[in-house]
Design a protein around this motif. Structure first.
Motif, short mmCIF file in Angstrom:
data_model
loop_
_atom_site.label_atom_id
_atom_site.label_comp_id
_atom_site.label_asym_id
_atom_site.label_seq_id
_atom_site.Cartn_x
_atom_site.Cartn_y
_atom_site.Cartn_z
N ARG A 1 43.72 38.55 40.48
CA ARG A 1 43.22 37.72 39.40
C ARG A 1 42.76 36.38 39.97
O ARG A 1 43.45 35.76 40.78
N ALA A 2 41.57 35.93 39.54
CA ALA A 2 41.04 34.62 39.92
C ALA A 2 41.28 33.65 38.77
O ALA A 2 41.06 33.99 37.60
N TYR A 3 41.73 32.44 39.11
CA TYR A 3 42.03 31.42 38.10
C TYR A 3 41.11 30.22 38.31
O TYR A 3 40.88 29.79 39.44
N GLU A 4 40.62 29.66 37.21
CA GLU A 4 39.94 28.37 37.25
C GLU A 4 40.47 27.54 36.10
O GLU A 4 40.55 27.99 34.96
N ARG A 5 40.86 26.30 36.44
CA ARG A 5 41.44 25.40 35.44
C ARG A 5 40.70 24.07 35.49
O ARG A 5 40.61 23.44 36.55
N ILE B 1 38.19 41.06 42.79
CA ILE B 1 38.55 40.24 41.63
C ILE B 1 38.45 41.14 40.41
O ILE B 1 37.35 41.47 39.96
N ARG B 2 39.60 41.54 39.88
CA ARG B 2 39.60 42.46 38.74
C ARG B 2 39.81 41.71 37.41
O ARG B 2 39.54 42.27 36.36
N HIS B 3 40.27 40.49 37.50
CA HIS B 3 40.49 39.69 36.30
C HIS B 3 40.08 38.24 36.59
O HIS B 3 40.23 37.76 37.72
N ILE B 4 39.60 37.55 35.57
CA ILE B 4 39.27 36.13 35.67
C ILE B 4 39.93 35.41 34.51
O ILE B 4 39.83 35.86 33.35
N VAL C 1 39.77 31.73 28.45
CA VAL C 1 38.80 32.81 28.61
C VAL C 1 39.39 33.78 29.62
O VAL C 1 39.79 33.39 30.72
N GLN C 2 39.45 35.06 29.24
CA GLN C 2 39.96 36.07 30.14
C GLN C 2 38.97 37.23 30.20
O GLN C 2 38.59 37.76 29.17
N MET C 3 38.56 37.54 31.41
CA MET C 3 37.61 38.65 31.60
C MET C 3 38.27 39.70 32.48
O MET C 3 38.90 39.37 33.50
N ASP C 4 38.09 40.93 32.10
CA ASP C 4 38.71 42.05 32.78
C ASP C 4 37.63 43.02 33.22
O ASP C 4 36.78 43.42 32.42
N ALA C 5 37.64 43.40 34.49
CA ALA C 5 36.60 44.27 35.03
C ALA C 5 36.54 45.60 34.29
O ALA C 5 35.45 46.08 33.95
N GLN C 6 37.68 46.19 34.04
CA GLN C 6 37.70 47.49 33.37
C GLN C 6 37.07 47.40 31.99
O GLN C 6 36.36 48.31 31.56
N ARG C 7 37.30 46.29 31.32
CA ARG C 7 36.72 46.09 29.99
C ARG C 7 35.20 46.08 30.04
O ARG C 7 34.54 46.46 29.07
N HIS C 8 34.65 45.68 31.19
CA HIS C 8 33.19 45.62 31.33
C HIS C 8 32.64 46.81 32.12
O HIS C 8 31.50 46.80 32.55
N GLY C 9 33.47 47.82 32.31
CA GLY C 9 33.00 49.07 32.88
C GLY C 9 32.77 49.05 34.38
O GLY C 9 32.01 49.87 34.90
N VAL C 10 33.42 48.15 35.10
CA VAL C 10 33.27 48.09 36.56
C VAL C 10 34.65 48.04 37.20
O VAL C 10 35.64 47.73 36.55
N ASP C 11 34.69 48.34 38.48
CA ASP C 11 35.98 48.31 39.17
C ASP C 11 36.36 46.90 39.61
O ASP C 11 37.54 46.62 39.85
#
Length: 409
Positions: free
Chosen positions: A210-214, A84-87, A98-108
């Motif tokens: 990418r994982a999605y939650e709605r 899961i590289r994006h949420i 809300v969008q979270m990106d693994a690279q932005r947080h320093g992880v793969d």
């Protein structure tokens, strides 16, 4: 204070009642730490016979994968896992996301998805490598009686009844825990009056890991990335609609999922077999009793929103194994009190988060709409807040077990 164990008791194995995902993980961790244990499993040690090794698709937090790596399970599972590289999180009918990106947080990767059946298969392969573990399966505990320095269990197996003396009894036997009931530990129950349907689907567009939650008034829906461009669908419906949804044919079910999720991934198709689960929160009022401890769903069953159930249970198991590795007496009162105190921040914080999300994100209250939208905008645009929540979402809350910190996948 409990009496010190006799020399015989000090050599007796830890008894784990329950061989599901958390119980098996604990047994493996104890074996890796050189601790003798007996695990009683209700089902035969075959993937198709273990209820925990079902068709759900698990979202494994980063800390969870670190822990599974540390105890030698992930090597048997990683080939079937999807990072899961994006949420991406939204609320139906409201602005903001809300969008979270693994690279932005320093992880793969923020985590990985894996079918529960595949994790079960990996656990069984790793269990076969254990040398200090005795497995009784299929078997059931008929009775539990306290002794001077532990517990005596009468276990019914295919070969008859055996008695096992243990200085530490571990209840890993799920939400309807026999061990918890025998210990007289009360629970707090909350029926969310919701039913969860899980299956796999194929989206028209690539999920791109990418994982999605709605969220919506009638509950959350999630799509989790899987291998071969498939997605794991998690659809929540009000309890009174569950029978209707269960009776739908594939076309009607897909139409409902499409209406709830939207068209962000294009048309959904090819639904797999659907499995319904009633959603309840069940929390034990205590994690410990005299020479006994609860882990996993026996300790707490949380709403699946945020996908924290197994992740939380594994941290239970690895924390307990870490404390037992340095213990002369595995059932010592001080050790068990320390376990409960150490697990409290993670346990209480995770349960509060899952319950709070249900209450705030899914309540049909128009006055909350602008506040929710503003909260999503703030979360998405305030890096310190997002870093804090990302760390917690990856399983690093409170004082986590060392196993989840020591190795990266």
């Amino acid at each position: 204070m409990t009496n010190p164990p006799s020399q015989a008791a000090a050599r007796q194995p830890v008894l784990i009642v329950g061989g599901g995902l958390v119980g098996a993980s604990l047994a493996i961790a104890l074996d890796a730490a050189g601790i003798d244990a007996v695990m009683v499993e209700a089902a035969a040690p075959r993937i198709g016979e273990q209820p925990s090794y079902d068709e759900r698709n698990l979202a494994l937090a980063r800390a969870t994968v670190n822990g599974l790596t540390a105890i030698g399970v992930w090597k048997h599972a990683h080939a079937q896992a999807t990072p899961i590289r994006h949420i991406h999180v939204t609320r139906a009918g409201e602005f903001g996301s809300v969008q979270m990106d693994a690279q932005r947080h320093g992880v793969d990767a923020m985590g990985w998805t894996l079918p529960a059946r595949e994790l079960g298969a990996a656990l069984l392969r790793r269990l076969d490598e254990c040398t200090r573990l005795r497995r009784l399966a299929p078997a059931r505990v008929e009775s539990l009686e306290p002794t001077a320095d532990g517990w005596r269990a009468r276990v019914h197996t295919g070969d008859g009844v055996v008695e096992i003396d243990t200085p530490l009894l571990v209840g890993a036997d799920g939400t309807a825990s026999f061990v918890r009931e025998r210990l007289g530990i009360e629970v707090e129950r909350l029926d969310y009056r919701q039913t969860l349907f899980v299956c796999t689907v194929t989206p028209e567009r690539d999920h791109a890991q990418r994982a999605y939650e709605r969220f919506a008034d009638n509950g959350p829906i999630a799509l989790l990335p899987l291998a071969a461009r498939r997605c794991g669908l998690v659809l929540t419906v009000p309890q009174h609609e569950a029978k209707t949804v269960e009776a739908m044919d594939d076309d009607a079910f897909i139409a409902l999922a499409q209406e709830r999720f939207g068209w962000r991934l294009g048309r959904l198709s090819r639904p797999g077999k659907r499995h319904p689960y009633a959603i309840q929160r069940v929390a034990a009022r205590s994690l410990i009793s005299t020479r006994a401890v609860l882990v996993g769903n026996a300790a707490q069953t949380v709403h699946p929103i945020g996908a924290q159930g197994f992740n939380l249970g594994l941290r239970d198991a690895l924390t307990l194994a870490e404390l037992l590795a340095d213990a002369n007496d595995p059932g010592a009162e001080e050790l068990l009190l320390g376990y409960a105190q150490r697990r409290a921040p993670d346990r209480e914080g995770t349960m509060a988060m899952s319950h709070g999300l249900v209450q705030l994100a899914c309540l049909p209250q128009p006055l909350l709409a602008p506040l929710r939208s503003l909260a999503m905008l703030a979360f998405d645009r305030l890096p310190p807040l997002q870093r804090l929540m990302a760390r917690r979402g990856m399983g690093f809350r409170g004082e986590p077990p060392k196993a989840v910190l020591e190795r990266l996948p």
